[in-house]
Design a protein around this motif. Sequence first.
Motif, PDB file in Angstrom:
ATOM      1  N   LEU A  86       9.743  49.771  42.651  1.00 35.71           N
ATOM      2  CA  LEU A  86       9.542  50.453  41.202  1.00 35.71           C
ATOM      3  C   LEU A  86       8.152  51.145  41.268  1.00 35.71           C
ATOM      4  O   LEU A  86       7.152  50.174  41.376  1.00 35.71           O
ATOM      5  N   PRO A  88       6.222  54.374  38.838  1.00 38.77           N
ATOM      6  CA  PRO A  88       6.265  55.510  37.773  1.00 38.77           C
ATOM      7  C   PRO A  88       6.233  56.965  38.865  1.00 38.77           C
ATOM      8  O   PRO A  88       6.664  57.989  38.309  1.00 38.77           O
ATOM      9  N   GLY A 112       6.225  45.791  40.544  1.00 36.64           N
ATOM     10  CA  GLY A 112       4.884  45.901  40.827  1.00 36.64           C
ATOM     11  C   GLY A 112       4.172  45.460  39.532  1.00 36.64           C
ATOM     12  O   GLY A 112       4.692  45.301  38.453  1.00 36.64           O
ATOM     13  N   TYR A 114      -0.152  45.103  37.702  1.00 30.23           N
ATOM     14  CA  TYR A 114      -1.371  45.435  37.790  1.00 30.23           C
ATOM     15  C   TYR A 114      -1.550  47.204  37.796  1.00 30.23           C
ATOM     16  O   TYR A 114      -0.872  47.657  37.321  1.00 30.23           O
ATOM     17  N   GLU A 115      -2.410  47.514  38.835  1.00 34.58           N
ATOM     18  CA  GLU A 115      -2.661  49.154  39.055  1.00 34.58           C
ATOM     19  C   GLU A 115      -1.464  49.728  39.803  1.00 34.58           C
ATOM     20  O   GLU A 115      -1.663  50.718  40.092  1.00 34.58           O
ATOM     21  N   SER A 130      11.554  55.533  39.578  1.00 32.95           N
ATOM     22  CA  SER A 130      10.816  55.596  38.331  1.00 32.95           C
ATOM     23  C   SER A 130      12.052  55.460  37.126  1.00 32.95           C
ATOM     24  O   SER A 130      12.987  56.139  37.356  1.00 32.95           O
ATOM     25  N   ILE A 131      11.993  54.597  36.049  1.00 29.06           N
ATOM     26  CA  ILE A 131      12.813  54.791  35.080  1.00 29.06           C
ATOM     27  C   ILE A 131      12.461  55.771  34.129  1.00 29.06           C
ATOM     28  O   ILE A 131      13.382  55.884  33.129  1.00 29.06           O
ATOM     29  N   GLY A 132      11.300  56.339  34.171  1.00 26.04           N
ATOM     30  CA  GLY A 132      11.087  57.356  33.034  1.00 26.04           C
ATOM     31  C   GLY A 132       9.486  57.943  33.415  1.00 26.04           C
ATOM     32  O   GLY A 132       8.842  57.276  33.776  1.00 26.04           O
ATOM     33  N   TYR A 134       6.863  57.332  31.854  1.00 26.52           N
ATOM     34  CA  TYR A 134       6.018  56.404  30.950  1.00 26.52           C
ATOM     35  C   TYR A 134       5.475  55.316  31.994  1.00 26.52           C
ATOM     36  O   TYR A 134       5.878  55.239  33.040  1.00 26.52           O
ATOM     37  N   LEU A 136       4.811  51.240  32.309  1.00 24.28           N
ATOM     38  CA  LEU A 136       4.966  49.955  31.753  1.00 24.28           C
ATOM     39  C   LEU A 136       3.830  49.055  32.461  1.00 24.28           C
ATOM     40  O   LEU A 136       3.227  49.336  33.251  1.00 24.28           O
ATOM     41  N   GLY A 138       4.546  46.300  34.018  1.00 26.18           N
ATOM     42  CA  GLY A 138       5.298  45.960  35.156  1.00 26.18           C
ATOM     43  C   GLY A 138       6.503  46.564  35.473  1.00 26.18           C
ATOM     44  O   GLY A 138       7.185  47.020  34.631  1.00 26.18           O
ATOM     45  N   GLY A 139       6.966  46.135  36.825  1.00 27.30           N
ATOM     46  CA  GLY A 139       8.314  46.440  37.007  1.00 27.30           C
ATOM     47  C   GLY A 139       9.557  45.686  36.371  1.00 27.30           C
ATOM     48  O   GLY A 139      10.500  46.231  36.417  1.00 27.30           O
TER      49      GLY A 139
HETATM   50  N1  SAM Z   1      -1.096  52.916  38.052  1.00 24.69           N
HETATM   51  C1  SAM Z   1       0.018  52.989  38.070  1.00 24.69           C
HETATM   52  C2  SAM Z   1       0.377  54.664  38.000  1.00 24.69           C
HETATM   53  O1  SAM Z   1      -0.390  55.106  37.150  1.00 24.69           O
HETATM   54  O2  SAM Z   1       1.471  55.189  38.686  1.00 24.69           O
HETATM   55  C3  SAM Z   1       0.939  52.365  37.354  1.00 24.69           C
HETATM   56  C4  SAM Z   1       1.149  50.666  37.567  1.00 24.69           C
HETATM   57  S1  SAM Z   1       2.187  49.916  36.292  1.00 24.69           S
HETATM   58  C5  SAM Z   1       0.860  49.355  35.397  1.00 24.69           C
HETATM   59  C6  SAM Z   1       2.519  48.571  37.340  1.00 24.69           C
HETATM   60  C7  SAM Z   1       3.824  48.203  37.898  1.00 24.69           C
HETATM   61  O3  SAM Z   1       4.843  48.431  36.852  1.00 24.69           O
HETATM   62  C8  SAM Z   1       4.253  49.518  38.783  1.00 24.69           C
HETATM   63  O4  SAM Z   1       3.642  49.299  40.212  1.00 24.69           O
HETATM   64  C9  SAM Z   1       5.776  49.685  38.661  1.00 24.69           C
HETATM   65  O5  SAM Z   1       6.257  48.468  39.634  1.00 24.69           O
HETATM   66  C10 SAM Z   1       5.881  49.105  37.390  1.00 24.69           C
HETATM   67  N2  SAM Z   1       6.157  50.256  36.672  1.00 24.69           N
HETATM   68  C11 SAM Z   1       5.583  50.973  35.442  1.00 24.69           C
HETATM   69  N3  SAM Z   1       5.780  51.795  35.040  1.00 24.69           N
HETATM   70  C12 SAM Z   1       7.123  52.086  35.696  1.00 24.69           C
HETATM   71  C13 SAM Z   1       8.197  53.404  35.451  1.00 24.69           C
HETATM   72  N4  SAM Z   1       8.088  53.925  34.579  1.00 24.69           N
HETATM   73  N5  SAM Z   1       9.384  52.961  36.372  1.00 24.69           N
HETATM   74  C14 SAM Z   1       9.212  52.119  37.211  1.00 24.69           C
HETATM   75  N6  SAM Z   1       8.330  51.073  37.205  1.00 24.69           N
HETATM   76  C15 SAM Z   1       7.387  51.041  36.538  1.00 24.69           C
END
Ligand code: SAM
Length: 244
Positions: A86, A88, A112, A114-115, A130-132, A134, A136, A138-139
């Motif tokens: 997962l 973005p 995932g 954190y970052e 990615s589910i969209g 935006y 989140l 985490g995954g």
């Molecule tokens: N720094 C990353 C970026 O800007 O692309 C975002 C990391 S996010 C805070 C942490 C984790 O949340 C990602 O590694 C992913 O597994 C999951 N996640 C967040 N948004 C997601 C989305 N739209 N679709 C799928 N997974 C997502």
Amino acid sequence: MLFDILTIFPGFFSSPLQDGLLSKAIQKDLIQVRPINLRDFTHDRHNTVDDRPYGGGEGMVMKPEPIYEALETLRTEPPAPYVVLLSPRGRLFHQEMAHEWAGLERLLIVCGRYEGIDERVARFVDTEVSIGDYVLFGGEAAALVILEAVARLIPGVLGCETSSQRDSFSDGLLESPCYTRPPDFLGQRVPEVLLSGDHARIARWRREQSLLVTLQRRPDLLKSIELSETDREFLEMLGWSCDT
Ligand code: SAM
């Protein structure tokens, strides 16, 4: 079908798995869902799964070793899983993908936090999703979205199989509006055709409403589906042109 979800928060899934149709599907053994704790694949005292980013910057990055070890270990169990990471940055999850994956024996979803996850993990998965558009925390919430979307397409999971065939996106269109009792709610009447008992008329009305609502809300969808001559004539009557 077996869903493995690799996560640092396995508890996240306890309530969703105990409620509604997901829980019924598990009870009926139509699906199995295993939230798997990524920390079980660490070897230090603190069960570390993250570290500081190379190059500096805010936050932490998920280390590759525990994820790699988890994938290697889980892959030794048959059937071989289709592994989804997962992110973005992945390709956008959609209904067609859900249909495809509902035919798999096993899906392994990597969440995932954190970052994000060390880039080198990508080589060891089958796809990044990615589910969209935006971000989140985490995954886990994304994994749940995928789990629900896929599980409801597995035969036997929904009480009525035809209901998923009428769902939005199943034939490429949005679903037509639905109504229940009372026939008059604060002056808004249920369309007369739905009370008529004339199944052919109802089917035609539903198709037209489906086309209308798709044209109004998601005209982009009309470009990628096969329309019948009757569909085209109806849409053209509403001002649609296949070139738009
Ligand atoms: N720094 C990353 C970026 O800007 O692309 C975002 C990391 S996010 C805070 C942490 C984790 O949340 C990602 O590694 C992913 O597994 C999951 N996640 C967040 N948004 C997601 C989305 N739209 N679709 C799928 N997974 C997502």
